[in-house]
Write an enzyme that holds these catalytic residues in place. Structure first.
Site, mmCIF file in Angstrom:
data_model
loop_
_atom_site.group_PDB
_atom_site.id
_atom_site.type_symbol
_atom_site.label_atom_id
_atom_site.label_comp_id
_atom_site.label_asym_id
_atom_site.label_seq_id
_atom_site.Cartn_x
_atom_site.Cartn_y
_atom_site.Cartn_z
ATOM 1 N N THR A 119 0.870 -1.180 0.000
ATOM 2 C CA THR A 119 0.000 0.000 0.000
ATOM 3 C C THR A 119 0.903 1.226 0.000
ATOM 4 O O THR A 119 2.042 1.160 0.466
ATOM 5 C CB THR A 119 -0.892 0.053 1.250
ATOM 6 O OG1 THR A 119 -0.038 0.161 2.382
ATOM 7 C CG2 THR A 119 -1.754 -1.174 1.375
ATOM 8 N N TRP B 36 -19.650 15.329 12.175
ATOM 9 C CA TRP B 36 -18.707 15.103 11.080
ATOM 10 C C TRP B 36 -19.123 15.890 9.843
ATOM 11 O O TRP B 36 -20.294 15.987 9.521
ATOM 12 C CB TRP B 36 -18.681 13.628 10.692
ATOM 13 C CG TRP B 36 -18.373 12.687 11.796
ATOM 14 C CD1 TRP B 36 -19.263 11.925 12.498
ATOM 15 C CD2 TRP B 36 -17.089 12.370 12.325
ATOM 16 N NE1 TRP B 36 -18.613 11.169 13.427
ATOM 17 C CE2 TRP B 36 -17.277 11.408 13.347
ATOM 18 C CE3 TRP B 36 -15.792 12.805 12.038
ATOM 19 C CZ2 TRP B 36 -16.222 10.877 14.090
ATOM 20 C CZ3 TRP B 36 -14.744 12.276 12.763
ATOM 21 C CH2 TRP B 36 -14.953 11.325 13.775
ATOM 22 N N GLU C 104 -5.726 -3.894 -0.477
ATOM 23 C CA GLU C 104 -6.049 -5.057 0.355
ATOM 24 C C GLU C 104 -7.243 -5.852 -0.184
ATOM 25 O O GLU C 104 -7.509 -6.955 0.275
ATOM 26 C CB GLU C 104 -6.407 -4.605 1.786
ATOM 27 C CG GLU C 104 -5.267 -4.025 2.598
ATOM 28 C CD GLU C 104 -5.062 -2.530 2.368
ATOM 29 O OE1 GLU C 104 -5.440 -2.029 1.297
ATOM 30 O OE2 GLU C 104 -4.521 -1.871 3.266
ATOM 31 N N LYS D 52 -13.989 17.089 11.844
ATOM 32 C CA LYS D 52 -14.738 16.929 13.089
ATOM 33 C C LYS D 52 -15.080 18.311 13.619
ATOM 34 O O LYS D 52 -14.240 18.985 14.203
ATOM 35 C CB LYS D 52 -13.847 16.193 14.085
ATOM 36 C CG LYS D 52 -14.613 15.247 14.975
ATOM 37 C CD LYS D 52 -13.693 14.598 15.987
ATOM 38 C CE LYS D 52 -12.634 13.702 15.382
ATOM 39 N NZ LYS D 52 -11.626 13.261 16.360
HETATM 40 P P1 ADP Z 1 -3.809 4.272 -0.451
HETATM 41 O O1 ADP Z 1 -4.205 4.012 0.970
HETATM 42 O O2 ADP Z 1 -2.404 4.531 -0.639
HETATM 43 O O3 ADP Z 1 -4.695 5.274 -1.139
HETATM 44 P P2 ADP Z 1 -5.127 2.221 -1.983
HETATM 45 O O4 ADP Z 1 -4.820 2.508 -3.361
HETATM 46 O O5 ADP Z 1 -5.231 0.824 -1.543
HETATM 47 O O6 ADP Z 1 -4.029 2.880 -1.119
HETATM 48 O O7 ADP Z 1 -6.430 3.039 -1.659
HETATM 49 C C1 ADP Z 1 -7.574 2.543 -1.047
HETATM 50 C C2 ADP Z 1 -8.415 3.682 -0.598
HETATM 51 O O8 ADP Z 1 -8.743 4.567 -1.671
HETATM 52 C C3 ADP Z 1 -9.754 3.272 -0.048
HETATM 53 O O9 ADP Z 1 -9.662 2.839 1.285
HETATM 54 C C4 ADP Z 1 -10.557 4.553 -0.192
HETATM 55 O O10 ADP Z 1 -10.327 5.447 0.867
HETATM 56 C C5 ADP Z 1 -10.006 5.158 -1.450
HETATM 57 N N1 ADP Z 1 -10.907 4.845 -2.555
HETATM 58 C C6 ADP Z 1 -10.791 3.895 -3.477
HETATM 59 N N2 ADP Z 1 -11.816 3.929 -4.349
HETATM 60 C C7 ADP Z 1 -12.615 4.936 -3.957
HETATM 61 C C8 ADP Z 1 -13.844 5.483 -4.425
HETATM 62 N N3 ADP Z 1 -14.453 5.015 -5.494
HETATM 63 N N4 ADP Z 1 -14.377 6.513 -3.736
HETATM 64 C C9 ADP Z 1 -13.778 7.017 -2.651
HETATM 65 N N5 ADP Z 1 -12.615 6.554 -2.172
HETATM 66 C C10 ADP Z 1 -12.043 5.524 -2.798
#
Ligand code: ADP
Length: 543
Positions: free
Chosen positions: A183, A443, A327, A438
């Site tokens: 990640t 929120w 993940e 917050k």
């Molecule tokens: P990083 O934590 O580096 O961004 P990832 O690429 O695994 O790593 O990102 C996952 C995160 O990206 C998700 O937990 C979410 O917060 C965000 N995410 C992914 N797709 C979407 C989406 N369609 N809308 C909003 N957030 C998203």
């Protein structure tokens, strides 16, 4: 009583076999410095096996980590199959990571060989002293700026060139590791996610389904999302399984170039983060581009702003919102319209399409109140942390017991995303837990504010962050990028007045600052960490 079916292992050897026989004439196209490179799945298959032979000869053993440091290309696609099918593990390195993180990841995974694109060689040359486990660098294509410091190294074509074009794959258990990806590590060290053959196989079937990406042999898929980021959302693996044609952009990622590639190569399905599409709309409109073959753009990684959905629709481009994480392999949910929604007004459809959608078969979810730990009702309003489980969801991180304990409690992955669910189980992300503002014990969703501000006709991008506030604890600050033609011609008041009828009064940002560009992470998402530190002084002054 037991079922009486064959115990057939779900490994990548099966899609490989299908691609190279059933779909041998389908094409794989790559944009290179020398124009378009084209060959067929039959050619690809031979080279995949040559590569496996070369890796074997170089001493690769079962479970060895073989890394890549490259763009989306046919060679990268060869590695996607050769490495796991022979029993080793493909580790895709993010080419945009900071040096320390890259070194950390290579050492943590103990990569043995790194395959690197020629133009990226200088990046690794600076770090190779700190990567003692790497025994060989294989250089893909010309490396005009190389100094020769990566040693020992060999050219990719020389590496595979004299090898036989057939390879007898070993019998593999379906739970064998096939690939790994870290990640991006917005907090702490990056965390390794290890995919199995079985998880990639099932994810490919999941995204192939009609209410997934509906991938078919007749499709031409353009994965713009990098192959180093969560397996390019699984597109290349699934494409081989169903025999879809694949078009790789190489290192040419600017929206104009990508748009023309889509048209010239009759792309039917494209996948990439919102940033690329936000950048493409002005090009499409300026040049009057038409995409007669395109049936869907799959988009996720961060929230797809409603304005983007509308802007693309206006140009006859259909964007489908998807959600996932490294993940979760990564695709977990997609927002294809349900039958009953087809009758709805365009306005209502846009509202739904901005949601993250319905979980794919195989993915179970629940939304849990952040304080009480109780599941929240499906009422479209109550929110909590989204948690998921399923056969392509990680159950732990590599080498990281501590984060594994906190992120994967009771058999569920705690996503760190805050969501609401409507009566029909359609999920909408409100924010990431760490990005919510917050204010006075309530929120405010930074994502929702951003989406609304990006609907202003003079705004290109908007990013909302929390700033400390003595009275309310936190308040929203909107950082806004004006479209080039409106630079200096849009004011704080314009933005606030635009928002006023759309949100509760206490949601209105305390201030709007205009910036040149929203800083992006290594995978093209808004980098709120950078913005927060940039506006640290602002917060103090504000207090
Ligand atoms: P990083 O934590 O580096 O961004 P990832 O690429 O695994 O790593 O990102 C996952 C995160 O990206 C998700 O937990 C979410 O917060 C965000 N995410 C992914 N797709 C979407 C989406 N369609 N809308 C909003 N957030 C998203």
């Amino acid at each position: 009583m037991q079922g009486l079916m064959m115990d057939f292992p779900l490994t990548l050897q099966h899609p490989f076999q299908r691609a190279t026989t059933l779909f041998r004439r389908r094409e794989i196209v790559t944009q290179t410095d020398d124009g378009l490179h084209r060959y067929t799945y039959a050619d690809w298959g031979k080279r995949v096996m040559q590569l496996a032979n070369a890796l074997k000869q170089a001493g690769t053993e079962d479970g060895d980590r073989i890394a890549t440091f490259g763009w989306n290309t046919y060679r990268h696609f060869e590695l996607y199959y050769a490495v796991p099918c022979m029993g080793a593990v493909l580790h895709t390195l993010n080419i945009r990571l900071f040096a320390e993180q890259l070194v950390y990841i290579v050492n943590d995974a103990q990569d043995k060989i790194i395959f690197v694109d020629g133009d990226l060689v200088p990046v690794l040359e600076k770090l190779s002293d700190q990567m003692p486990t790497v025994k060989l660098y294989v250089i893909m294509g010309d490396a005009p700026n190389a100094t020769g410091k990566l040693q020992p190294s060999i050219d990719y074509e020389t590496f595979i060139g004299s090898q036989p074009t057939s390879y007898t794959w070993p019998t593999l258990d379906e739970n064998t590791a096939a690939a790994m990806c870290y990640t991006s590590g917005t907090t702490g060290n990056p965390k390794g996610v290890v995919y199995s053959h079985r998880s990639i196989y099932l994810h490919s079937m999941g995204i192939g389904m009609a209410d997934g990406m509906a991938l078919a042999e007749r499709d031409s898929l353009l994965p713009i999302v990098p192959m180093f980021h969560a397996n390019a959302w699984g597109g290349p693996h699934a494409a081989a399984m169903v025999g879809a044609r694949v078009v790789f952009p190489g290192r040419f990622m600017d929206p104009r170039k990508v748009a023309h590639l889509m048209i010239d190569e009759k792309v039917t399905v494209a996948a990439g983060v919102p940033t690329i599409w936000i950048g493409m709309v002005p090009v499409v409109e300026r040049e009057g581009l038409k995409f007669p073959h395109l049936r869907a753009i799959y988009c996720g990684g961060s929230a797809v702003p409603r304005a983007l959905i509308e802007n693309l629709e206006r140009n006859n481009m259909n964007i489908v919102h998807a959600w996932g994480m490294t993940e979760t392999s990564p695709l977990a949910s997609l927002c294809n319209l349900r039958a009953y929604q087809e009758e709805w007004s365009q306005e209502e459809k846009f509202r739904v399409r901005a949601k993250q959608g319905t979980m794919l078969p195989g993915v179970e979810f629940r939304v849990v109140n952040i304080d009480s730990g109780q599941e929240v009702p499906w009422d479209n309003t109550s929110y909590g942390e989204l948690q998921v489980r399923g056969p392509w969801i990680a159950r732990m991180y590599y080498h990281d017991e501590e984060s594994s304990r906190t992120k994967f409690a009771d058999g569920w992955l705690r996503t760190g995303d805050v969501a609401t669910v409507d009566e029909d189980g359609i999920v909408q992300l409100v924010d990431r837990t760490k990005d919510l503002v917050k204010s006075g014990g309530e929120w405010i969703s930074s994502v929702e504010l951003e989406g609304l501000i990006m609907g202003h006709p003079k705004v290109l991008e908007a990013c909302v962050i929390a700033i400390p506030d003595a009275k309310w604890s936190e308040r929203p600050l909107a950082c806004v990028v004006a479209k080039p033609e409106f630079e200096g011609k849009v004011t704080k008041e314009d933005i606030i007045e635009f928002l006023r009828p759309q949100v509760a009064k206490w949601w209105l940002p305390d201030d709007v600052v205009f910036i040149d560009a929203v800083p992006k992470t290594s995978v093209g998402k808004f980098d709120k960490k950078v913005l927060r530190s940039r506006f640290e002084a602002y917060s103090t002054a504000h207090d």
